[in-house]
Design an enzyme around this catalytic site. Structure first.
Site, short mmCIF file in Angstrom:
data_model
loop_
_atom_site.label_atom_id
_atom_site.label_comp_id
_atom_site.label_asym_id
_atom_site.label_seq_id
_atom_site.Cartn_x
_atom_site.Cartn_y
_atom_site.Cartn_z
N THR A 48 0.85 -1.19 0.00
CA THR A 48 0.00 0.00 0.00
C THR A 48 0.89 1.24 0.00
OG1 THR A 48 -0.14 0.36 2.39
CG2 THR A 48 -1.60 -1.32 1.45
N CYS A 49 0.27 2.41 0.03
CA CYS A 49 1.07 3.64 0.04
C CYS A 49 1.84 3.80 1.35
CB CYS A 49 0.18 4.85 -0.22
SG CYS A 49 -1.14 5.06 0.99
N GLN A 121 -7.64 -3.63 2.13
CA GLN A 121 -6.37 -3.88 1.45
C GLN A 121 -5.78 -5.23 1.87
OE1 GLN A 121 -4.50 -0.27 2.78
NE2 GLN A 121 -4.85 0.78 0.84
N GLY A 190 -14.97 29.10 -5.96
CA GLY A 190 -13.58 28.71 -6.18
C GLY A 190 -13.49 27.32 -6.76
N MET A 194 -9.01 20.78 -2.39
CA MET A 194 -9.75 20.34 -1.21
C MET A 194 -11.24 20.60 -1.38
SD MET A 194 -9.14 21.21 2.83
CE MET A 194 -7.46 20.62 2.75
#
Length: 427
Positions: A48-49, A121, A190, A194
């Site tokens: 995984t990361c 995972q 905007g 995020m």
């Protein structure tokens, strides 16, 4: 029997090295196959990361598996130096490997304690290994039990309670103000990254419409297309503010774009309808003075981060009970595996002693019967046979108990092997 877990994670290895050690999806089948061929072992790879871990198991271990061998494999597979890799690899053997996997699956070893992604995972890594026939009885049992541990921790403790992302915390606030959203309008100001993530969460509420405005109409249209919304020119900001129920603001403006005075003018058009403003821009887009907690509920990035930290602190209170579940399930797994793996040798041990006892007792009874001129009663014979059986059970109790208390440590001179040699128990 040997069980080994070797790997690195976010705690001890920088992200650049983790990236070089990570296995792409197309590499996993070949890696699993090579591990099986090279070491004659079961294998599962969790990549995984935040971590790269190899779980290896072998029912017999003529040559012990080790982190050094895994470092050698990883170095060859990824074109890296094994000597450079070794200091970054941790190693868990036997019971410690069982405990480690259970903690990983239960998200106790995660960057964010209680996050739910790791359980999926772990399951995916196991399913892939099973698909490519690299899972045997030991890892099958281990990973199946790991899924149960994760479920118990999630359902029996509060470690997964509450949201830990800014975007999900924002949606929680919105839900505290509004009970339904089919008639609500969301205004996005905007086009920050995020903001897009938060908008994705807000879109799941299924509002009546989504409006997007930006100083650049092209950017507004791009965001609007991604959420089935409508782009609004920047010059109409006050008008759409007057009609919005939820406002998500994420511009890169250097100064406040909606001052307290400007908001008062907008508010006169709102007829007292409540509005939730999620100002996640830095610097802030809305003057904090407009918050009154009744008609206008304004939350900025600091408010949402405090909620996130509060959620994390609350989760940490549940780590102790979760660790208790892990320990309980680890002992259960080891005990059950030991019972299953030692069952045949215990059966042979008892069978061998039953046969020897029968021969010895028969000879003894024949001699006694001769000495006693055939007057020995059946009751006396039964008492003597029972006494020998009791003595045998008492003699075998200690070695059998020692086997039951054993652990999957993979040592080359295990108690099981010693019993085979001492009591001549052939396979």
């Amino acid at each position: 029997m040997m069980l080994l877990a070797v790997g690195c994670n976010f705690r001890n290895t920088a992200v650049d090295l983790r990236e070089r050690l990570a296995f792409a999806d197309h590499q996993l089948p070949r890696a699993l196959s090579e591990l099986g061929v090279r070491y004659g072992c079961e294998a599962v790879i969790l990549s995984t990361c935040n971590r790269v871990e190899l779980y290896l198991a072998r029912l017999s271990a003529p040559v012990a598996l080790s982190a050094d061998l895994v470092a050698e494999f990883l170095g060859e597979f990824h074109g890296l130096s094994a000597n450079d890799l070794r200091p970054h690899l941790y190693e868990h053997l036997g019971v410690d490997a069982v405990r480690h996997l259970f903690r990983v699956a239960a998200s106790l070893d995660s960057l964010i304690v209680g996050e739910g992604q790791i359980a999926g995972q772990v399951k995916q890594a196991y399913e892939l290994a099973k698909k490519h026939d690299s899972v045997g009885p030991l890892l099958h049992g281990l990973f199946q039990q790991g899924r149960l541990v994760a479920k118990r921790v999630r359902t029996e403790t509060g470690i997964a309670r509450g949201h830990i992302s800014v975007s999900s915390a924002a949606v929680d606030h919105v839900k505290q103000v509004f009970s339904h959203f089919g008639d609500k309008t969301i205004l996005v100001i905007g086009a920050g990254k995020m903001g897009e993530l938060t908008l994705r969460h807000l879109k799941q509420l299924k509002p009546r419409r989504i409006l997007v405005t930006n100083r650049s109409l092209d950017k507004a249209q791009t965001v609007a297309e991604g959420c089935n919304g409508t782009a609004i020119p920047w010059g109409q900001l006050d008008d759409v503010l007057a009609g919005a129920d939820i406002v998500l603001s994420t511009t890169g403006a250097p100064d406040v774009i909606v001052s307290a005075e400007r908001w008062r003018r907008v508010q006169t058009k709102r007829s007292g309808r409540p509005v939730v403003i999620l100002d996640i821009a830095v610097p802030r887009d809305f003057d904090p003075a407009i918050h009154d907690g009744e008609e206008t509920c304004l939350f900025n990035i600091d408010d949402l981060m405090r909620i996130r930290e509060h959620t994390l602190a609350d989760r940490l209170k549940h780590v102790g009970p979760a660790e208790g579940i892990v320990e309980q399930e680890q002992r259960r797994f080891v005990k059950e595996w030991t019972r299953r793996s030692n069952g045949p040798i215990i059966a042979r041990l008892i069978q061998r002693h039953d046969s020897k006892r029968a021969v010895i007792v028969r000879g003894l009874l024949e001699r006694l019967d001769t000495r006693l001129n055939g007057v020995m009663t059946d009751e006396a014979r039964a008492e003597i046979e029972g006494a020998f059986r009791l003595y045998q059970n008492q003699m075998l109790h200690e070695p059998i108990s020692a086997l039951a208390e054993g652990t999957p440590d993979g040592g080359s001179h295990t108690l099981l092997e010693a019993l085979r040699k001492l009591f001549r128990l052939e396979e």
